[in-house]
Design an enzyme around this catalytic site. Structure first.
Site, PDB file in Angstrom:
ATOM      1  N   CYS A  21     -41.978 -37.859 -50.506  1.00  0.00           N
ATOM      2  CA  CYS A  21     -42.855 -39.028 -50.602  1.00  0.00           C
ATOM      3  C   CYS A  21     -44.306 -38.621 -50.859  1.00  0.00           C
ATOM      4  O   CYS A  21     -44.629 -38.277 -51.991  1.00  0.00           O
ATOM      5  CB  CYS A  21     -42.692 -39.921 -49.375  1.00  0.00           C
ATOM      6  SG  CYS A  21     -43.125 -41.633 -49.736  1.00  0.00           S
TER       7      CYS A  21
ATOM      8  N   GLU B 200     -35.029 -37.506 -45.214  1.00  0.00           N
ATOM      9  CA  GLU B 200     -35.041 -37.017 -43.822  1.00  0.00           C
ATOM     10  C   GLU B 200     -34.554 -38.075 -42.837  1.00  0.00           C
ATOM     11  O   GLU B 200     -33.972 -37.769 -41.802  1.00  0.00           O
ATOM     12  CB  GLU B 200     -36.453 -36.539 -43.439  1.00  0.00           C
ATOM     13  CG  GLU B 200     -37.423 -37.595 -42.967  1.00  0.00           C
ATOM     14  CD  GLU B 200     -37.960 -38.507 -44.083  1.00  0.00           C
ATOM     15  OE1 GLU B 200     -37.739 -38.191 -45.275  1.00  0.00           O
ATOM     16  OE2 GLU B 200     -38.585 -39.538 -43.749  1.00  0.00           O
TER      17      GLU B 200
ATOM     18  N   HIS C 127     -37.038 -40.995 -48.886  1.00  0.00           N
ATOM     19  CA  HIS C 127     -37.080 -40.318 -47.582  1.00  0.00           C
ATOM     20  C   HIS C 127     -35.692 -39.870 -47.150  1.00  0.00           C
ATOM     21  O   HIS C 127     -35.048 -40.521 -46.309  1.00  0.00           O
ATOM     22  CB  HIS C 127     -37.689 -41.248 -46.531  1.00  0.00           C
ATOM     23  CG  HIS C 127     -39.165 -41.400 -46.679  1.00  0.00           C
ATOM     24  ND1 HIS C 127     -40.063 -40.615 -46.001  1.00  0.00           N
ATOM     25  CD2 HIS C 127     -39.893 -42.217 -47.470  1.00  0.00           C
ATOM     26  CE1 HIS C 127     -41.295 -40.956 -46.354  1.00  0.00           C
ATOM     27  NE2 HIS C 127     -41.213 -41.916 -47.247  1.00  0.00           N
TER      28      HIS C 127
END
Ligand SMILES: N[C@@H](CCC(=O)NCCCC(=O)O)C(=O)O
Length: 259
Positions: free
Chosen positions: A112, A222, A220
């Site tokens: 990001c 993660e 994202h």
């Protein structure tokens, strides 16, 4: 076995009236549980510092997202209110770390804000408030929802055949989350666009001729790295690259000791 270590540049945030060097837990959790590596949070200093000293001690670099934006002066633009909020300490620490990691063949995953820093670090530019441009969707995080809602998987991106990312998650359409107001405008010369959204927004890049894993994604991975297959594949691939780098470093050290 000792887990390899990845540097994660911190934000400067203010909590309870004090300045903190901060990284959101979701990045540390994904690094450990999906990539199998240990995150070391790197403090952010406005004057920058010790890039090689940091990289001598780690096996990878994970550049996280943030609500702040890269200062436009780093890509030759004049700052406007639309470009903020800023975190110049993060910029000063993260940008040189990205460049040196690539030069030194240290695996790099940029997420990001991280893909935006990667693009700027290599000479590209950014666009702000992209949702105000004709034909561009609103990529910002959904309002009035909890964090799982903010990071909900809700957007299609199209991974290009033969790309680095395609080698990890496969070519074609995947579903991702989206929490950003900025995006790559001019792609840096050394970056290859690897995935785009339906509105043309650049969603992933890799470094051309990079000697090691060097990937940036605008979404994202993660957040759902343990449950969402493409997210997990990206972190596992990053972890594999970090382990390979660590093993190579150890082998070189052993060879030098025997010499
Ligand atoms: N600020 C940049 C990058 C966006 C980003 O990293 N988003 C993460 C969301 C963090 C949060 O708000 O909790 C942009 O807006 O494009």
């Amino acid at each position: 076995m000792t887990k390899p270590i990845v540097a994660v540049p911190a934000d400067i945030r203010t909590f309870d009236g004090a300045s903190w060097h901060a990284v959101q837990h979701q990045y540390v959790r994904a690094a450990l549980n999906a990539a199998g590596v240990m995150a070391f949070i790197i403090p952010a200093f406005e004057e920058g510092y010790g890039t090689d000293a940091i990289l001598d001690r780690v096996d990878g670099v994970l550049v996280s997202g943030s609500a702040s934006n890269v200062h436009p002066s780093y890509y030759g633009a004049t700052a406007t209110d639309a470009d903020g909020p800023f975190d110049i300490a993060r910029d000063a620490t993260s940008l040189p770390l990205i460049r040196r990691a690539i030069d030194r063949a240290i695996p790099l995953l940029a997420i990001c804000r991280g893909i935006q820093e990667l693009n700027v670090a290599l000479g590209g530019t950014l666009a702000s408030e992209i949702q105000d441009q004709p034909g561009i969707w609103d990529h910002r995080k959904p309002a009035d929802v909890d964090r799982d809602g903010m990071y909900a998987i809700r957007q299609s991106v199209f991974v290009k055949e033969g790309s680095c990312i395609a080698g990890i998650v496969g070519p074609g359409e995947i579903k991702v989350n989206s929490l950003h107001r900025q995006a790559i405008a001019e792609t840096a010369p050394r970056l290859k666009v690897e995935a785009v959204a339906e509105d043309g927004t650049i969603e992933a890049v890799s470094v051309i001729d990079a000697p090691a894993f060097a990937v940036g994604v605008q979404w994202h991975p993660e957040y759902w790295a343990e449950t969402d297959k493409p997210s997990n594949q990206i972190f596992r691939a990053f972890g594999d690259a970090v382990r390979a780098y660590a093993a190579g470093k150890l082998s070189n050290a052993e060879n030098e000791a025997l010499a």
